[in-house]
Design a protein around this motif. Sequence first.
Motif, PDB file in Angstrom:
ATOM      1  N   SER A 275      19.294  20.122 -27.317  1.00  0.00           N
ATOM      2  CA  SER A 275      19.012  21.426 -26.694  1.00  0.00           C
ATOM      3  C   SER A 275      19.576  21.568 -25.286  1.00  0.00           C
ATOM      4  CB  SER A 275      17.509  21.707 -26.748  1.00  0.00           C
ATOM      5  OG  SER A 275      17.077  21.685 -28.091  1.00  0.00           O
ATOM      6  N   SER A 276      18.879  22.323 -24.426  1.00  0.00           N
ATOM      7  CA  SER A 276      19.480  22.776 -23.163  1.00  0.00           C
ATOM      8  C   SER A 276      19.766  21.652 -22.178  1.00  0.00           C
ATOM      9  CB  SER A 276      18.585  23.826 -22.506  1.00  0.00           C
ATOM     10  OG  SER A 276      17.389  23.227 -22.037  1.00  0.00           O
ATOM     11  N   ALA A 277      19.072  20.534 -22.289  1.00  0.00           N
ATOM     12  CA  ALA A 277      19.313  19.422 -21.366  1.00  0.00           C
ATOM     13  C   ALA A 277      20.772  18.965 -21.448  1.00  0.00           C
ATOM     14  CB  ALA A 277      18.385  18.259 -21.697  1.00  0.00           C
ATOM     15  N   THR A 278      21.403  19.271 -22.562  1.00  0.00           N
ATOM     16  CA  THR A 278      22.794  18.875 -22.767  1.00  0.00           C
ATOM     17  C   THR A 278      23.713  19.461 -21.702  1.00  0.00           C
ATOM     18  OG1 THR A 278      22.268  18.954 -25.117  1.00  0.00           O
ATOM     19  CG2 THR A 278      24.589  18.744 -24.538  1.00  0.00           C
ATOM     20  N   GLY A 279      23.443  20.693 -21.318  1.00  0.00           N
ATOM     21  CA  GLY A 279      24.288  21.359 -20.317  1.00  0.00           C
ATOM     22  C   GLY A 279      24.290  20.575 -19.012  1.00  0.00           C
ATOM     23  N   THR A 280      23.103  20.184 -18.582  1.00  0.00           N
ATOM     24  CA  THR A 280      22.958  19.405 -17.353  1.00  0.00           C
ATOM     25  C   THR A 280      23.692  18.072 -17.511  1.00  0.00           C
ATOM     26  OG1 THR A 280      20.770  20.384 -17.191  1.00  0.00           O
ATOM     27  CG2 THR A 280      21.223  18.539 -15.724  1.00  0.00           C
ATOM     28  N   ALA A 281      23.486  17.450 -18.651  1.00  0.00           N
ATOM     29  CA  ALA A 281      24.083  16.135 -18.895  1.00  0.00           C
ATOM     30  C   ALA A 281      25.609  16.221 -18.925  1.00  0.00           C
ATOM     31  CB  ALA A 281      23.551  15.567 -20.200  1.00  0.00           C
ATOM     32  N   ARG A 282      26.121  17.280 -19.510  1.00  0.00           N
ATOM     33  CA  ARG A 282      27.573  17.426 -19.627  1.00  0.00           C
ATOM     34  C   ARG A 282      28.207  17.553 -18.236  1.00  0.00           C
ATOM     35  NH1 ARG A 282      27.678  21.673 -22.631  1.00  0.00           N
ATOM     36  NH2 ARG A 282      27.697  20.745 -24.686  1.00  0.00           N
ATOM     37  N   SER A 283      27.520  18.303 -17.405  1.00  0.00           N
ATOM     38  CA  SER A 283      28.010  18.482 -16.041  1.00  0.00           C
ATOM     39  C   SER A 283      28.052  17.143 -15.298  1.00  0.00           C
ATOM     40  CB  SER A 283      27.089  19.492 -15.338  1.00  0.00           C
ATOM     41  OG  SER A 283      27.240  19.430 -13.958  1.00  0.00           O
ATOM     42  N   VAL A 284      27.029  16.327 -15.538  1.00  0.00           N
ATOM     43  CA  VAL A 284      26.988  15.004 -14.890  1.00  0.00           C
ATOM     44  C   VAL A 284      28.106  14.111 -15.440  1.00  0.00           C
ATOM     45  CG1 VAL A 284      25.599  12.915 -14.522  1.00  0.00           C
ATOM     46  CG2 VAL A 284      24.520  15.173 -14.411  1.00  0.00           C
ATOM     47  N   VAL A 285      28.336  14.188 -16.734  1.00  0.00           N
ATOM     48  CA  VAL A 285      29.423  13.407 -17.339  1.00  0.00           C
ATOM     49  C   VAL A 285      30.735  13.750 -16.640  1.00  0.00           C
ATOM     50  CG1 VAL A 285      30.834  13.097 -19.430  1.00  0.00           C
ATOM     51  CG2 VAL A 285      28.330  13.063 -19.592  1.00  0.00           C
ATOM     52  N   ASP A 286      30.991  15.049 -16.478  1.00  0.00           N
ATOM     53  CA  ASP A 286      32.239  15.475 -15.831  1.00  0.00           C
ATOM     54  C   ASP A 286      32.345  14.924 -14.413  1.00  0.00           C
ATOM     55  OD1 ASP A 286      33.042  16.799 -18.064  1.00  0.00           O
ATOM     56  OD2 ASP A 286      32.385  18.784 -17.385  1.00  0.00           O
ATOM     57  N   LYS A 287      31.262  15.019 -13.669  1.00  0.00           N
ATOM     58  CA  LYS A 287      31.278  14.559 -12.270  1.00  0.00           C
ATOM     59  C   LYS A 287      31.482  13.050 -12.186  1.00  0.00           C
ATOM     60  CE  LYS A 287      28.677  18.387 -10.373  1.00  0.00           C
ATOM     61  NZ  LYS A 287      27.363  18.914 -10.024  1.00  0.00           N
ATOM     62  N   GLY A 361       6.356  19.894 -20.361  1.00  0.00           N
ATOM     63  CA  GLY A 361       5.731  21.060 -19.724  1.00  0.00           C
ATOM     64  C   GLY A 361       6.683  21.847 -18.847  1.00  0.00           C
ATOM     65  N   GLY A 362       7.989  21.712 -19.135  1.00  0.00           N
ATOM     66  CA  GLY A 362       8.963  22.511 -18.397  1.00  0.00           C
ATOM     67  C   GLY A 362       9.484  21.871 -17.126  1.00  0.00           C
ATOM     68  N   ARG A 363       9.092  20.635 -16.831  1.00  0.00           N
ATOM     69  CA  ARG A 363       9.612  19.934 -15.644  1.00  0.00           C
ATOM     70  C   ARG A 363      11.133  19.903 -15.713  1.00  0.00           C
ATOM     71  NH1 ARG A 363       6.955  15.852 -12.720  1.00  0.00           N
ATOM     72  NH2 ARG A 363       5.238  17.332 -12.943  1.00  0.00           N
ATOM     73  N   ASP A 364      11.775  20.303 -14.621  1.00  0.00           N
ATOM     74  CA  ASP A 364      13.239  20.361 -14.613  1.00  0.00           C
ATOM     75  C   ASP A 364      13.867  18.990 -14.812  1.00  0.00           C
ATOM     76  OD1 ASP A 364      13.782  23.044 -14.334  1.00  0.00           O
ATOM     77  OD2 ASP A 364      13.570  23.008 -12.151  1.00  0.00           O
ATOM     78  N   LEU A 365      14.950  18.989 -15.558  1.00  0.00           N
ATOM     79  CA  LEU A 365      15.800  17.801 -15.613  1.00  0.00           C
ATOM     80  C   LEU A 365      16.938  18.056 -14.633  1.00  0.00           C
ATOM     81  CD1 LEU A 365      16.542  15.076 -17.157  1.00  0.00           C
ATOM     82  CD2 LEU A 365      18.169  16.493 -18.414  1.00  0.00           C
ATOM     83  N   LEU A 366      16.991  17.245 -13.580  1.00  0.00           N
ATOM     84  CA  LEU A 366      18.015  17.458 -12.556  1.00  0.00           C
ATOM     85  C   LEU A 366      19.239  16.597 -12.850  1.00  0.00           C
ATOM     86  CD1 LEU A 366      15.668  17.330  -9.423  1.00  0.00           C
ATOM     87  CD2 LEU A 366      16.361  19.331 -10.757  1.00  0.00           C
ATOM     88  N   GLU A 385      10.337  -0.492 -22.675  1.00  0.00           N
ATOM     89  CA  GLU A 385       9.383   0.539 -22.256  1.00  0.00           C
ATOM     90  C   GLU A 385      10.038   1.900 -22.126  1.00  0.00           C
ATOM     91  OE1 GLU A 385       7.403  -0.948 -18.778  1.00  0.00           O
ATOM     92  OE2 GLU A 385       6.713  -2.697 -19.900  1.00  0.00           O
ATOM     93  N   ILE A 386       9.206   2.913 -22.144  1.00  0.00           N
ATOM     94  CA  ILE A 386       9.724   4.268 -21.924  1.00  0.00           C
ATOM     95  C   ILE A 386       9.963   4.432 -20.432  1.00  0.00           C
ATOM     96  CG2 ILE A 386       9.147   6.730 -22.036  1.00  0.00           C
ATOM     97  CD1 ILE A 386       7.178   5.999 -24.340  1.00  0.00           C
ATOM     98  N   LYS A 387      11.125   4.955 -20.077  1.00  0.00           N
ATOM     99  CA  LYS A 387      11.372   5.306 -18.674  1.00  0.00           C
ATOM    100  C   LYS A 387      11.222   6.820 -18.546  1.00  0.00           C
ATOM    101  CE  LYS A 387      14.426   1.425 -17.679  1.00  0.00           C
ATOM    102  NZ  LYS A 387      15.808   1.019 -17.377  1.00  0.00           N
ATOM    103  N   TYR A 388      10.508   7.219 -17.496  1.00  0.00           N
ATOM    104  CA  TYR A 388      10.244   8.649 -17.319  1.00  0.00           C
ATOM    105  C   TYR A 388      11.117   9.206 -16.211  1.00  0.00           C
ATOM    106  CZ  TYR A 388       6.126   7.407 -20.054  1.00  0.00           C
ATOM    107  OH  TYR A 388       5.295   6.943 -21.037  1.00  0.00           O
ATOM    108  N   LEU A 389      11.651  10.383 -16.456  1.00  0.00           N
ATOM    109  CA  LEU A 389      12.524  11.006 -15.462  1.00  0.00           C
ATOM    110  C   LEU A 389      11.783  12.119 -14.743  1.00  0.00           C
ATOM    111  CD1 LEU A 389      15.713  11.268 -17.704  1.00  0.00           C
ATOM    112  CD2 LEU A 389      15.197   9.522 -15.981  1.00  0.00           C
ATOM    113  N   GLY A 390      11.832  12.086 -13.423  1.00  0.00           N
ATOM    114  CA  GLY A 390      11.218  13.154 -12.627  1.00  0.00           C
ATOM    115  C   GLY A 390       9.709  13.147 -12.675  1.00  0.00           C
ATOM    116  N   LEU A 391       9.127  11.979 -12.873  1.00  0.00           N
ATOM    117  CA  LEU A 391       7.660  11.885 -13.005  1.00  0.00           C
ATOM    118  C   LEU A 391       7.062  11.196 -11.788  1.00  0.00           C
ATOM    119  CD1 LEU A 391       5.126  11.965 -15.073  1.00  0.00           C
ATOM    120  CD2 LEU A 391       5.674   9.554 -15.417  1.00  0.00           C
ATOM    121  N   ARG A 392       5.930  11.711 -11.301  1.00  0.00           N
ATOM    122  CA  ARG A 392       5.171  10.998 -10.274  1.00  0.00           C
ATOM    123  C   ARG A 392       4.178  10.126 -11.020  1.00  0.00           C
ATOM    124  NH1 ARG A 392       4.729  16.282  -9.097  1.00  0.00           N
ATOM    125  NH2 ARG A 392       2.544  16.345  -9.664  1.00  0.00           N
TER     126      ARG A 392
END
Lengths: 396, 310
Positions: A275-287, A361-366, A385-392
Amino acid sequence: MMAEAKHKVVSLTGNYAIAEAMRQINPDVVAAYPITPQSAIVEKFSGFVNNGLVDTEMVRVESEHSAMSACVGASMAGIRTMTATCSAGLALMWEIVGVASGLRCPIVMPIANRAISAPINIHCDHSDSMGARDLGWIQIYNETAQEAYENVFLALRLAEHPKVQLPVMVCEDGFITSHCVQNVKIFDDAVMKKFIGTRKPEFALLDLKNPITVGAIELQDYYFETKRQQQEAMENVPAAYLEIGKELSKITGSDYGFFQEYKTNDADAIILTMSSATGTARSVVDKMRAKGKKVGLIKLRLFRPFPYEAVAKALEGKKIVGVLDRSMSFGAHSPLFGEIRNAVYGMKDKPALQSYVFGLGGRDLLESHVEQVFEELLAGKTNDEIKYLGLREVSQ
Amino acid sequence: MNPKELAEKVTKNPKLTAGHRLCGGCAAPIIVKSILATTDDPIVAANATGCLEVATTIYPYTSWDIPWIHSAFENAPATISGVVAAYNALKKTGKMKENVKFIAFGGDGSSYDIGLQSLSGALERGHDFVYVCYNNEGYMNTGGQRSGATPYGAAATTDPAGKARPGKMEFKKDLTKIAAAHNIPYVAQASVSNLADLTMKAEKAFKVKGPAVLVVLSTCPTLWGTPPAKTIEMAKIGVESCFWPLYEIENGVYKLNYRPAKKIPMIDFMKPQRRFKHLFVPGNEHMLENVQKHVDDEWETLLKLCGEKA
């Protein structure tokens, strides 16, 4: 890029793009109940109905449970039926979601993925449709409004394929895709109408000359065989999906693989998204590629049935793969990670795997999160283990 | 419909055929066959999960000689909504020519309780269909649990006659009036003991444009603990005691269809039934009095609603 059929480019939200697909499909019956963030699909489509732009009989039900129930009745009657929902709505219709696949109703249901309560939250994650992954529906996940629009058509043909006859969920990310305006190519009504053709059911409740009993009780002596047939129908999906996708690509120019690979050929580290996280990921791949880092991306579209073999082939010989899940299976591997782990089992040259969970819950993937994932993967840092992104991290 | 005509129609074209596995003395198939006999139009039925559904469609067999659909327990009205919508779509585009009638059957479990919302939604939306609740006053497909239609004082498996609580302590819900509150064209209460009345009501229900609801008292020998041969007699006492009055509400107007010449006391209805047995032991007299008073009060209210009493 293949040639595209006549189309216009319109600025639409994911929801409106889906509603537009529904207008072009002109289903005989739509029974639906509004729920955030899916509501705009039903609202927009209701406008089409009330302004005479479609012939659809709209059943404005009092709940999602009744929405799916009415869809089952309509679909078994022998006609084209659609609905849409998400989150609590999908949870409420749960029982009948299983009935729809068990009775082999070719219903198409767009989902604007949203978190499951509690805590109540209206934003995106995949816990709703992932929770329904074993209810016998085909599931297609979409990155963009364009993809969602096109896959509604593919889903309809797939659902009605004689060897399939199963319902399909077409998932877009709630708010992120459902509410963001994107440029969408809307293909000609006549072209899409020709593509979808008409439904030709083998049996229909409204075939008055041949009365049928739908939904009989099957006990120890028959239930098992019926369920086995459901599995067979699912096994027929991949071939039908590719065949219909090929036909659709002649109109749209898009590809309809089970997944889409991006710069994976020589990649030292790959992440797997949906889904939409792909867009963010693709941009990072390019960079990162620009900085000389060999990273790549696989976007999975077809989650049910799960294309194990094709995924395994794509991952064979790869060094390390990070799997990004937007939902959890508490106490077990997250849904996508678990499937990827299954897919590589038995592979001679299997990659190291790492499970990541993000965006509940809609937390942004940066982009920084994705970059962090790639850096960890490139450094060969994996554990069980599971690694969590953007989690406190907060203890109980 | 006169009995001879009804018998002929049921025999010639039973729609619900023999071979089903409902209990001996079950009133449900009598009710279903009688209602289905009142229309010569093609008819499509939806059925809620329940005795009627389970006992008539044990795969690979079916007792239904008409198009029939079952999906779940609480959703027969929503299911038939979808079928009616499909029919309307086909009619609108000229793909279907026949005039078809639609009907949904449910027991009191699916109608009074778990499927009440589904029923309410379908009635409010105004689909052209007939809803029939065969009310045997308990969840009988699953073994005699308490329902919203179970009468006060009755013992049920989930509300047994215990020392601290002697069975159900609440009076039954009034589904007929709940249905009428949707301001639909036709609602009626009927009983398996009066088929002339039932078929008259079914004819009216099929005739009206829009939703119609029939709530029919359906003796259950298994729950009530009465001999199968007494099915009709028990329902008749239910009517004669004014426990289950026969009336209809046509476009909001109440009409009493039957007034017992002599109101039979409620103990005559309860005494033969096993589920009320505990009420007849010393110390529980007050409960019998409560039952009688409640029935009397309800009857008085109904008489006023029907214009039979100022």
